[in-house]
Write a protein that holds these residues in place. Structure first.
Motif, PDB file in Angstrom:
ATOM      1  N   GLU A 254       0.858  -1.151   0.035  1.00  0.00           N
ATOM      2  CA  GLU A 254       0.178  -0.029   0.115  1.00  0.00           C
ATOM      3  C   GLU A 254       0.856   1.057  -0.018  1.00  0.00           C
ATOM      4  O   GLU A 254       0.592   2.156  -0.783  1.00  0.00           O
ATOM      5  CB  GLU A 254      -0.898  -0.026   1.169  1.00  0.00           C
ATOM      6  CG  GLU A 254      -1.845  -1.258   1.027  1.00  0.00           C
ATOM      7  CD  GLU A 254      -2.757  -1.188   2.559  1.00  0.00           C
ATOM      8  OE1 GLU A 254      -2.274  -0.398   3.426  1.00  0.00           O
ATOM      9  OE2 GLU A 254      -3.713  -2.027   2.643  1.00  0.00           O
ATOM     10  N   ALA A 255       2.031   1.182   0.792  1.00  0.00           N
ATOM     11  CA  ALA A 255       3.096   2.384   0.885  1.00  0.00           C
ATOM     12  C   ALA A 255       3.625   2.718  -0.311  1.00  0.00           C
ATOM     13  O   ALA A 255       3.973   3.596  -0.973  1.00  0.00           O
ATOM     14  CB  ALA A 255       3.879   2.082   1.990  1.00  0.00           C
TER      15      ALA A 255
ATOM     16  N   ALA B  86       1.025   4.323  -2.936  1.00  0.00           N
ATOM     17  CA  ALA B  86       0.967   5.507  -2.309  1.00  0.00           C
ATOM     18  C   ALA B  86       2.102   6.570  -2.824  1.00  0.00           C
ATOM     19  O   ALA B  86       2.077   7.527  -3.057  1.00  0.00           O
ATOM     20  CB  ALA B  86       0.800   5.665  -0.718  1.00  0.00           C
TER      21      ALA B  86
ATOM     22  N   LYS C 185      -4.754  -1.125  -8.560  1.00  0.00           N
ATOM     23  CA  LYS C 185      -3.846   0.115  -8.233  1.00  0.00           C
ATOM     24  C   LYS C 185      -2.633   0.176  -8.868  1.00  0.00           C
ATOM     25  O   LYS C 185      -2.000   1.023  -8.917  1.00  0.00           O
ATOM     26  CB  LYS C 185      -3.998   0.546  -6.847  1.00  0.00           C
ATOM     27  CG  LYS C 185      -5.460   0.531  -6.119  1.00  0.00           C
ATOM     28  CD  LYS C 185      -5.282   0.869  -4.600  1.00  0.00           C
ATOM     29  CE  LYS C 185      -6.774   0.865  -4.209  1.00  0.00           C
ATOM     30  NZ  LYS C 185      -6.839   1.238  -2.818  1.00  0.00           N
TER      31      LYS C 185
END
Length: 342
Positions: free
Chosen positions: A170-171, A174, A213
């Protein structure tokens, strides 16, 4: 938008320059600024070799990692190295890789370090190639941690590590990372004797929050410690369950196995893109451009060009840099010939 036909990519690791190995073995002689400079210079060297070859997708060469997964243990609380639990002498094999005792609750409050690696890559890389980050999955990462009363087996350790890996993914997204490989070679190595549906469940829960994503892939191989495999080297036990991995692309070792079971790539290609290992990282025979062309043409019998990527079998960290340069250059040249002939 038309998909890139026959992308050229790499798994993750790249050979250390000789001087970086010296630095890593003599850290007490260097100050922190010296070490940071050495790391950045090594990443620049890895970027140079990959871009000089003309790759469509590059990495930082994992130049800050002692090993594709062992270095991550330095970011995890609750473990300590167990130097006595590895064989020290005799032929090189996987039982000489480091192991760790679990001495407390497992956690990674500051992440696993992959984001810092990617930020450095973004800063140093030229415009043009896609920038990829690679991170080991939780089952593979659990392999060098020894069970205890709290974490009674490898699956229990895997479950403890899973949210750490998911948070790191996730990081990375991001931070702007658009291409990520989750390395799970342990799953392919042990598919012949393990619950493959359980493997799929573990993997899909790991990537659940970043699916869609980024361009998400997984790397499956049969081991490459000092140029030696470790697992049962067959794709067949992975099928059909591994077709349910929630990924955009699956990377499978082929060159080292003389393209055995090449036809089994077809069911994968029906559900996802396929990155085929057409360069043998364990062999110092440098594949010619003609070899590469012939191998890609064989792959195209089972995988459509728009779904096909080509790469080395595994990371290149166990291959001498002079050979890695030549192998990558010939791989890109061969791919270009086939692409232009489509």
């Amino acid at each position: 938008m038309t998909e890139q036909a026959i992308r050229t990519t790499v798994v993750g690791s790249y050979p250390f320059p000789g001087w970086l190995e010296f630095v890593s073995k003599n850290l007490d002689q260097f100050g922190t600024p010296d070490i940071e400079e050495a790391i950045e210079d090594a990443v620049i060297a890895a970027i140079h070799d990959q871009t000089a070859a003309g790759l469509d997708v590059i990495t930082d060469g994992e130049q800050t990692r002692l090993d594709f997964n062992l270095s991550f243990y330095g970011f995890i609380n609750g473990i300590e190295n167990n130097p006595s639990d590895t064989r020290k002498f005799g032929p090189a094999a996987h039982d000489q890789r480091g192991k760790n005792n679990i001495v407390g609750e497992l956690g990674a409050p500051n992440g696993l370090g992959a984001v810092k690696e990617f930020e450095r890559l973004k800063k140093l890389a030229p415009k043009g190639p896609v920038l990829k980050a690679s991170i080991p999955g939780p089952y593979t990462l659990a392999g060098r941690l020894l069970p205890n009363q709290r974490y009674k087996d490898r699956y229990a350790i895997t479950e403890a590590l899973l949210p750490m890996v998911r948070q790191e993914l996730e990081a990375l997204v991001a931070a702007g990372c658009t291409e990520i490989t989750v390395d799970e070679p342990s799953m392919s190595c042990y598919a012949y004797k393990a619950d493959t549906q359980r493997f799929v469940d573990i993997f899909n829960r790991t990537v659940s929050t970043v699916q869609g994503k980024c361009h998400l892939s997984t790397h499956l191989c049969f081991g490459n410690f000092k140029g030696r495999p470790v697992g049962y080297r067959s794709i067949r036990p992975m099928l059909p369950d591994f077709l349910d991995f929630n990924v955009d692309e699956i990377h499978i070792e082929m060159a080292n196995r003389e393209f055995s079971e090449l036809e089994l790539l077809a069911p994968f290609a029906e559900k996802m893109k396929v990155a085929v290992g057409i360069i043998d990282v364990k062999n110092y025979y440098v594949e010619s451009v003609e070899d590469v062309v012939e191998r890609i043409q064989r792959c195209l019998e089972h995988v459509p060009a728009e779904k096909l990527s080509v790469a080395p079998d595994c990371g290149l960290s166990q291959t001498a840099r002079w050979a890695a340069r030549k192998k990558l250059a010939n791989m890109v040249a061969g791919a270009k010939i086939v692409r232009e002939g489509l």
